[in-house]
Structures are given as C-alpha cells and as structure tokens.
Design a protein around this motif. Structure first.
Motif, PDB file in Angstrom:
ATOM      1  N   THR A 186       3.944  -1.703  -2.006  1.00  0.00           N
ATOM      2  CA  THR A 186       5.042  -1.131  -1.243  1.00  0.00           C
ATOM      3  C   THR A 186       5.262   0.302  -1.696  1.00  0.00           C
ATOM      4  O   THR A 186       5.329   0.567  -2.900  1.00  0.00           O
ATOM      5  CB  THR A 186       6.347  -1.920  -1.490  1.00  0.00           C
ATOM      6  N   GLN A 187       5.390   1.208  -0.737  1.00  0.00           N
ATOM      7  CA  GLN A 187       5.701   2.593  -1.090  1.00  0.00           C
ATOM      8  C   GLN A 187       7.157   2.677  -1.548  1.00  0.00           C
ATOM      9  O   GLN A 187       8.063   2.222  -0.849  1.00  0.00           O
ATOM     10  CB  GLN A 187       5.460   3.519   0.096  1.00  0.00           C
ATOM     11  N   LEU A 188       7.357   3.269  -2.734  1.00  0.00           N
ATOM     12  CA  LEU A 188       8.702   3.409  -3.287  1.00  0.00           C
ATOM     13  C   LEU A 188       9.367   4.712  -2.900  1.00  0.00           C
ATOM     14  O   LEU A 188      10.574   4.767  -2.703  1.00  0.00           O
ATOM     15  CB  LEU A 188       8.651   3.326  -4.811  1.00  0.00           C
ATOM     16  N   TYR A 221       3.734   3.955  -5.439  1.00  0.00           N
ATOM     17  CA  TYR A 221       3.615   2.625  -4.852  1.00  0.00           C
ATOM     18  C   TYR A 221       3.847   1.583  -5.938  1.00  0.00           C
ATOM     19  O   TYR A 221       3.327   1.709  -7.046  1.00  0.00           O
ATOM     20  CB  TYR A 221       2.215   2.394  -4.271  1.00  0.00           C
ATOM     21  N   ARG A 222       4.588   0.547  -5.605  1.00  0.00           N
ATOM     22  CA  ARG A 222       4.747  -0.609  -6.497  1.00  0.00           C
ATOM     23  C   ARG A 222       3.719  -1.628  -6.059  1.00  0.00           C
ATOM     24  O   ARG A 222       3.712  -2.058  -4.898  1.00  0.00           O
ATOM     25  CB  ARG A 222       6.167  -1.169  -6.374  1.00  0.00           C
ATOM     26  N   THR A 228       2.374  -5.257  -6.606  1.00  0.00           N
ATOM     27  CA  THR A 228       2.848  -6.504  -7.188  1.00  0.00           C
ATOM     28  C   THR A 228       1.787  -7.591  -7.238  1.00  0.00           C
ATOM     29  O   THR A 228       1.995  -8.617  -7.903  1.00  0.00           O
ATOM     30  CB  THR A 228       4.076  -7.026  -6.423  1.00  0.00           C
ATOM     31  N   ILE A 238      -2.160   4.890   2.278  1.00  0.00           N
ATOM     32  CA  ILE A 238      -2.389   3.502   1.856  1.00  0.00           C
ATOM     33  C   ILE A 238      -3.850   3.281   1.459  1.00  0.00           C
ATOM     34  O   ILE A 238      -4.149   2.553   0.503  1.00  0.00           O
ATOM     35  CB  ILE A 238      -1.917   2.496   2.933  1.00  0.00           C
ATOM     36  N   GLU A 274      -0.913  -6.656  -2.713  1.00  0.00           N
ATOM     37  CA  GLU A 274       0.439  -6.440  -2.193  1.00  0.00           C
ATOM     38  C   GLU A 274       0.997  -5.159  -2.801  1.00  0.00           C
ATOM     39  O   GLU A 274       1.045  -5.024  -4.029  1.00  0.00           O
ATOM     40  CB  GLU A 274       1.349  -7.620  -2.542  1.00  0.00           C
TER      41      GLU A 274
END
Length: 164
Positions: A67-69, A93-94, A96, A48, A65
């Motif tokens: 998120t790991q995809l 990672y997405r 957003t 991260i 923000e």
C-alpha cells in the motif's frame, strides 16, 4: 539561492515493531549505511512496478501485498557533481506480505547499489548507521502513522567505511 540536486524514488517498508528489512548501500549519499529497498524508476515505469522490481532486485523478496503510504522529501548537504545540496523525494510503500527469503547477497549489475539485505532490529537503526529513509520507516513501524513532513538535515556525512 541554493541549487539542489533532486533524486526521486520509491521505497518499501518491510517489517514490524521489532525489525526492518534494510539494504546494505554502496552508492550515493547513503553509502556504507543501511537503506530501504527501493530506488529510481526506469523510463516510463509505473510506481507500483518500480517498487516491486526494486525490492526484488535488492532483497530477493517479491512483494505480494503493498500500500502506498505517501510522499516526503529529505534535504541535506551532499557534494555531487556541481551541486552542494540534495533533495531526495521518496514515495513510501508499506509491504505487508512477500514471498521468498531475504537475500544476504544480491546480483551485481549496472545501476545496482545494494550488497544485499538483512532484517535488523529497530533498536539498532540510528542516524549513525542508517539513511533518513530508514529512520522514517522505523517511525512508521513504531507509531503506525506516516508523517509526510519534509525533513532537513543541516549536516550529512557519507561514510568511508561500512557500518553494517
């Protein structure tokens, strides 16, 4: 048996169904192509922390923000030192939400391989001007799904002129 060079990194998908933030690469197998912001971890660095650092260094954007995809790999021929094949293992990672502005030029320092970033229409990103990571990100943005299936390219060309 074929011996592979292995590269491991974290990569950020910043975009929507119309456009994607990409970097202008000047090192490695994706030289002179669009690539995703991201790269290798520093010694002992958490995933991260690495994605936050890499995105900021290569695009000027600060991820807020994310998120790991998932993880996948890309295999292709590439002459590097004693290896003739490369396996690029990538954690996606997405992202957003970010703060800041996309930097058309970024600081150059040891280990930097990005000339800067741009927001490019998805329709303009193809195998002739983009890395496999960019094509994976384009697929995610268009489908809303991350497919972790590894991909193999039988041919790969490192470009001698920039296409961005």
């Amino acid at each position: 048996m074929t011996s592979y060079h292995r590269a491991f990194g974290v990569y950020g998908i910043i975009g929507d169904q119309h456009a994607l933030v990409v970097t202008k690469k000047f090192g490695g197998p994706y030289t002179n192509r669009y690539d995703l912001p991201g790269g290798s971890l520093e010694d002992g660095e958490a995933l991260i922390d690495a994605i936050r650092r890499e995105v900021q260094e290569e695009t000027g954007l600060v991820p807020i923000e994310l998120t790991q995809l998932g993880v996948t790999s890309f295999r292709y021929p590439w002459q590097f030192e004693q290896w003739r094949m490369n396996q690029h293992i990538a954690v996606f990672y997405r992202i957003t939400q970010t703060k800041g502005r996309v930097a058309k030029q970024v600081a150059n320092f040891e280990g930097q391989d990005s000339h800067g970033a741009s927001r490019v229409p998805l329709s303009a990103l193809t195998i002739t001007n983009a890395s496999p990571l960019v094509l994976k990100a384009k697929s995610v943005l268009l489908s809303g799904q991350f497919d972790p299936t590894d991909q193999t390219y039988n041919d790969w060309t490192v470009l001698d002129r920039a296409v961005y």
